[in-house]
Design a protein around this motif. Structure first.
Motif, PDB file in Angstrom:
ATOM      1  N   THR A 292       0.824  -1.205   0.000  1.00 55.35           N
ATOM      2  CA  THR A 292       0.000   0.000   0.000  1.00 55.35           C
ATOM      3  C   THR A 292       0.863   1.260   0.000  1.00 55.35           C
ATOM      4  O   THR A 292       0.455   2.290  -0.558  1.00 55.35           O
ATOM      5  N   ALA A 296       0.490   4.267  -2.639  1.00 55.92           N
ATOM      6  CA  ALA A 296       0.195   5.626  -2.178  1.00 55.92           C
ATOM      7  C   ALA A 296       1.293   6.623  -2.526  1.00 55.92           C
ATOM      8  O   ALA A 296       1.171   7.809  -2.203  1.00 55.92           O
ATOM      9  N   GLU A 320      -0.531   9.735  -1.184  1.00 50.33           N
ATOM     10  CA  GLU A 320      -1.928   9.864  -1.596  1.00 50.33           C
ATOM     11  C   GLU A 320      -2.846   9.414  -0.468  1.00 50.33           C
ATOM     12  O   GLU A 320      -3.053   8.213  -0.228  1.00 50.33           O
ATOM     13  N   THR A 323      -5.805   6.252  -0.169  1.00 48.88           N
ATOM     14  CA  THR A 323      -5.463   4.985  -0.807  1.00 48.88           C
ATOM     15  C   THR A 323      -5.888   3.842   0.118  1.00 48.88           C
ATOM     16  O   THR A 323      -5.608   3.856   1.311  1.00 48.88           O
TER      17      THR A 323
END
Length: 348
Positions: A292, A296, A320, A323
């Motif tokens: 992740t 991101a 980000e 996400t």
């Protein structure tokens, strides 16, 4: 200009309901635009799903369990290195880190690199010493007690109110509401992970996990906080979302600075209604949800490879928010002959 090609050995390919982080680490590394990579999976069980998943390991080898000791691991890795010419090793299980770190001088003789903390750093933040670390550097840590035998269970009521958290030496945690439950969890965790079994004060709040990477000199290369959206009965995140919280990033940078941590890590945080941040646990490696971070905008596993191989690395400044990851189960189809390769010959 051609990219360098690195051959990297990675553990933790057990992508099950309580997953290791190897598959996520590999996915992130393969996303990098800085280098080409050949991945060698290092596995403990012949049914670790990452062995058979397309696009994960180029080749997999069985390695001995950590309980077999350093010499058994070194002998096996020397054999694998002779065949594959490893450039870098990335272990992803708490229980194996002692052997991998202590073999660092032998790996260097073989021209195999690692990017891990020292044994003293590893010990300083483990479950047995976390409270001391918190007192030294000013972190909020739940009150902790260690059980070396069932006869000590009745004593915890002097210092703790129920419920309490009962933790294994390496993995697993359960919430106990009375002495009978503590006794049951004690025997279960002792049988699986050994002594001591850890009793921790129950802190009510919102659980947040932070995946991060330290350069070993006090600098945080990147950090991403995640709030769990769905948790399995084993307490593992099955879904989570990246959040924006400057206080969490400040805490992470402080930890990296105080510890001078070298490598990936995860802070398990509980934020109370009063906005107090308690460090519940520090995991000395990347978490299972590490892919992740790459999604991101902060590819922490790829940055670890660059650091280990002496390539330039800059700290990440943004990511980000929002996400999400959602895990799922599916039937990965293979054939008995593929299983026989790893189970009978120790490599596939």
């Amino acid at each position: 200009m051609s990219k360098p090609l690195f051959t990297i050995g990675v553990t933790g390919l057990n992508a099950i309901d309580s997953p290791g982080s190897g598959v996520g680490v590999i996915r992130a590394i393969r996303d990098s635009q800085d280098f080409e990579v050949r991945i060698i999976g290092l596995v403990y069980e012949s049914l670790e799903p990452g062995i058979y998943m397309e696009g994960i390991a180029d080749k997999s080898y069985m390695i001995p369990y950590p309980s077999a000791g350093r010499e058994s691991l070194l002998k096996r890795l020397a054999y694998i290195h002779e065949k594959e010419q490893l450039d870098l090793l990335i272990p992803n299980f708490d229980a194996e880190l002692y052997n991998f770190i202590s073999l660092g001088p032998e790996f260097r003789k073989m021209n195999i690199r690692t990017f891990m903390p020292s044994l003293s750093k590893l010990e300083s933040i483990d479950k047995l010493h976390l409270h001391e670390f918190g007192e030294k550097y000013g972190y909020k840590i739940p009150k902790t007690h260690f059980l070396s035998g069932p006869s000590q269970i009745e004593d915890i009521e002097t210092d703790f109110d129920y419920p309490v958290v009962v933790k294994g030496k390496f993995y697993e945690a359960y919430i106990a509401h009375n002495a009978e439950q503590v006794t049951g969890f004690f025997h279960k965790l002792n049988a699986k992970w050994g002594l001591p079994v850890i009793i921790q004060e129950f802190i009510k709040g919102t659980e947040i996990d932070i995946a991060a990477l330290g350069d070993g000199n006090g600098k945080t290369i990147g950090a991403i906080p995640m709030r769990k959206l769905y948790i399995t009965d084993k307490g593992k995140a099955w879904s989570g979302i990246v959040i924006d919280d400057p206080s969490l990033l400040k805490l992470t940078r402080k930890f990296t600075r105080d510890s001078r941590w070298k490598g990936g890590f995860e802070l398990e945080i509980m934020r109370t209604e009063k906005e107090e941040l308690y460090i519940m646990e520090i995991n000395p490696r990347f978490p299972a949800w590490i892919y992740t971070t790459a999604a991101a905008g902060q590819n922490l596993p790829a940055s670890l490879v660059n650091l280990a191989m002496g390539l330039p690395v800059s700290s990440f400044r943004k990511y980000e928010v929002g996400t999400m990851f959602v895990r799922y189960a599916w039937d990965n189809i293979t054939h008995i002959r593929e299983f026989e390769k790893i189970s009978n010959y120790g490599e596939r």
